[in-house]
Design a protein around this motif. Structure first.
Motif, PDB file in Angstrom:
ATOM      1  N   SER A  26       0.821  -1.218   0.000  1.00 18.49           N
ATOM      2  CA  SER A  26       0.000   0.000   0.000  1.00 18.49           C
ATOM      3  C   SER A  26       0.856   1.271   0.000  1.00 18.49           C
ATOM      4  O   SER A  26       0.341   2.353  -0.276  1.00 18.49           O
ATOM      5  N   GLU A  27       2.146   1.136   0.327  1.00 22.88           N
ATOM      6  CA  GLU A  27       3.000   2.331   0.416  1.00 22.88           C
ATOM      7  C   GLU A  27       3.981   2.466  -0.757  1.00 22.88           C
ATOM      8  O   GLU A  27       4.758   3.420  -0.817  1.00 22.88           O
ATOM      9  N   LEU A  28       3.920   1.498  -1.676  1.00 21.68           N
ATOM     10  CA  LEU A  28       4.943   1.481  -2.737  1.00 21.68           C
ATOM     11  C   LEU A  28       4.871   2.719  -3.638  1.00 21.68           C
ATOM     12  O   LEU A  28       5.902   3.337  -3.930  1.00 21.68           O
ATOM     13  N   ASP A  29       3.679   3.083  -4.061  1.00 21.15           N
ATOM     14  CA  ASP A  29       3.542   4.242  -4.960  1.00 21.15           C
ATOM     15  C   ASP A  29       4.152   5.491  -4.329  1.00 21.15           C
ATOM     16  O   ASP A  29       4.947   6.198  -4.955  1.00 21.15           O
ATOM     17  N   ALA A  30       3.778   5.740  -3.068  1.00 20.66           N
ATOM     18  CA  ALA A  30       4.252   6.941  -2.373  1.00 20.66           C
ATOM     19  C   ALA A  30       5.758   6.873  -2.150  1.00 20.66           C
ATOM     20  O   ALA A  30       6.472   7.877  -2.290  1.00 20.66           O
ATOM     21  N   GLU A  87      16.197   1.555 -10.111  1.00 20.58           N
ATOM     22  CA  GLU A  87      16.326   0.686 -11.291  1.00 20.58           C
ATOM     23  C   GLU A  87      15.273  -0.422 -11.330  1.00 20.58           C
ATOM     24  O   GLU A  87      14.852  -0.860 -12.409  1.00 20.58           O
ATOM     25  N   GLY A  88      14.854  -0.868 -10.144  1.00 17.98           N
ATOM     26  CA  GLY A  88      13.909  -1.987 -10.152  1.00 17.98           C
ATOM     27  C   GLY A  88      13.398  -2.333  -8.775  1.00 17.98           C
ATOM     28  O   GLY A  88      13.613  -1.595  -7.812  1.00 17.98           O
ATOM     29  N   LEU A  89      12.698  -3.471  -8.719  1.00 18.84           N
ATOM     30  CA  LEU A  89      12.099  -3.950  -7.470  1.00 18.84           C
ATOM     31  C   LEU A  89      12.716  -5.294  -7.091  1.00 18.84           C
ATOM     32  O   LEU A  89      13.148  -6.063  -7.948  1.00 18.84           O
ATOM     33  N   PHE A 139       6.159 -13.658  -7.797  1.00 15.50           N
ATOM     34  CA  PHE A 139       6.988 -13.192  -8.923  1.00 15.50           C
ATOM     35  C   PHE A 139       6.113 -12.427  -9.920  1.00 15.50           C
ATOM     36  O   PHE A 139       6.518 -11.383 -10.450  1.00 15.50           O
ATOM     37  N   ALA A 140       4.923 -12.960 -10.159  1.00 18.34           N
ATOM     38  CA  ALA A 140       3.993 -12.288 -11.083  1.00 18.34           C
ATOM     39  C   ALA A 140       3.600 -10.910 -10.556  1.00 18.34           C
ATOM     40  O   ALA A 140       3.521  -9.935 -11.314  1.00 18.34           O
ATOM     41  N   LEU A 141       3.368 -10.843  -9.247  1.00 17.22           N
ATOM     42  CA  LEU A 141       2.994  -9.568  -8.626  1.00 17.22           C
ATOM     43  C   LEU A 141       4.124  -8.550  -8.758  1.00 17.22           C
ATOM     44  O   LEU A 141       3.890  -7.389  -9.140  1.00 17.22           O
ATOM     45  N   LEU A 142       5.351  -8.969  -8.473  1.00 20.83           N
ATOM     46  CA  LEU A 142       6.472  -8.016  -8.551  1.00 20.83           C
ATOM     47  C   LEU A 142       6.657  -7.524  -9.988  1.00 20.83           C
ATOM     48  O   LEU A 142       6.932  -6.354 -10.232  1.00 20.83           O
ATOM     49  N   GLN A 143       6.480  -8.457 -10.935  1.00 22.11           N
ATOM     50  CA  GLN A 143       6.588  -8.079 -12.353  1.00 22.11           C
ATOM     51  C   GLN A 143       5.542  -7.025 -12.715  1.00 22.11           C
ATOM     52  O   GLN A 143       5.829  -6.042 -13.406  1.00 22.11           O
ATOM     53  N   LYS A 144       4.336  -7.238 -12.227  1.00 23.80           N
ATOM     54  CA  LYS A 144       3.247  -6.300 -12.514  1.00 23.80           C
ATOM     55  C   LYS A 144       3.535  -4.924 -11.907  1.00 23.80           C
ATOM     56  O   LYS A 144       3.329  -3.883 -12.553  1.00 23.80           O
ATOM     57  N   LEU A 145       4.030  -4.927 -10.670  1.00 25.62           N
ATOM     58  CA  LEU A 145       4.330  -3.653  -9.997  1.00 25.62           C
ATOM     59  C   LEU A 145       5.448  -2.896 -10.725  1.00 25.62           C
ATOM     60  O   LEU A 145       5.371  -1.677 -10.895  1.00 25.62           O
ATOM     61  N   ARG A 179       4.067  -1.421 -13.929  1.00 24.95           N
ATOM     62  CA  ARG A 179       3.200  -0.265 -13.650  1.00 24.95           C
ATOM     63  C   ARG A 179       4.032   0.997 -13.398  1.00 24.95           C
ATOM     64  O   ARG A 179       3.620   2.106 -13.742  1.00 24.95           O
ATOM     65  N   HIS A 180       5.197   0.829 -12.781  1.00 29.63           N
ATOM     66  CA  HIS A 180       6.025   1.988 -12.449  1.00 29.63           C
ATOM     67  C   HIS A 180       7.135   2.236 -13.472  1.00 29.63           C
ATOM     68  O   HIS A 180       8.008   3.080 -13.236  1.00 29.63           O
TER      69      HIS A 180
END
Ligand code: PLP
Length: 226
Positions: free
Chosen positions: A145-149, A163-165, A179-185, A188-189
């Motif tokens: 929930s805090e990643l965007d900010a 550079e990445g997550l 892994f799929a979730l991190l790829q999506k995040l 998105r960014h």
């Protein structure tokens, strides 16, 4: 993993498994960088892997890494060192001086300390933000929930180019959904880097776009401590 093979032989096995996973996933050969995690192992155990030609290594403690790598680097100057463990802000100066890549940026205090040290040392370190993908209370990483900010603060408040997550999925669950979730995040960014996959699951991370897999025990053998 075979304990009877030596580290260079196991390194070759891991390299081949990475190439195979890249081919199967239709990704270019070399799209995934192997970070050989040498934490807890001494120079005598690391050196055969250097002699075998590997140059990218990961460590999880700043002081332990300094003790080993300041000396090893005198002979292997082209080593690329990755910090994959939690960073305390009072170690930011040493971390920025020693490491080429930090995978564990996860709070404003650390982002600020890294930015200050990069400016003072006139040194650019490549940075990944660690994400607590399993929302585990005990685990490091930015909450989902805090990643965007947090990414916005890194960019706008601290002037950091991320550079990445990076993630460490929960140990007791299949890693693929994480892994799929991190790829999506990352997508998105607009972030190109994905640091995910360890000894047990690096081949599974590659179809999801891992750019860095962090592999320790499959290369160096079983560790005395985590
Ligand atoms: C120790 C460690 C690894 C490597 O673990 P293995 O299971 O030995 O491959 C990878 N990532 C992080 C963050 C670690 O602390």
């Amino acid at each position: 993993m075979s304990e009877t093979e030596d580290a260079p032989a196991r390194l070759e096995t891991v390299r081949k498994a990475i190439r195979r996973a890249e081919r199967t996933a239709g990704r270019p050969e070399g799209a995934t960088t192997l970070v050989a995690v040498s934490k807890t192992f001494g120079p005598d155990e690391i050196e055969p892997v250097l002699v075998a030609g590997h140059r990218v290594f990961g460590e999880n403690r700043v002081q332990e890494a300094e003790a080993k790598w300041l000396t090893l680097r005198e002979r292997y100057a082209d080593v690329e060192l990755h910090l994959i463990g939690p960073l305390q802000s009072n170690k930011a100066a040493e971390a920025v001086a020693l490491f080429d890549v930090i995978h564990t940026v996860d709070r404003p205090k650390i982002a600020k300390a890294i930015a200050k040290e990069m400016a003072e040392q006139d040194r650019a370190v490549r940075l990944f933000v660690q994400v607590n993908v399993g929302e585990e209370a005990q685990k490091a990483g930015v909450a989902l929930s805090e990643l965007d900010a947090f990414l916005a603060a890194c960019r706008d408040d601290y002037g950091l180019a991320i550079e990445g997550l990076m993630c460490i999925p929960p140990v007791d669950e299949p890693p693929a959904p994480y892994f799929a979730l991190l790829q999506k995040l990352a997508k998105r960014h607009g972030l190109a880097g994905l640091s995910m996959g360890m000894s047990a699951d690096f081949a599974e991370a590659i179809p999801f776009g891992a750019t860095h897999v962090r592999v320790g025990s499959a290369i160096f053998g079983t560790r005395p401590r985590p």
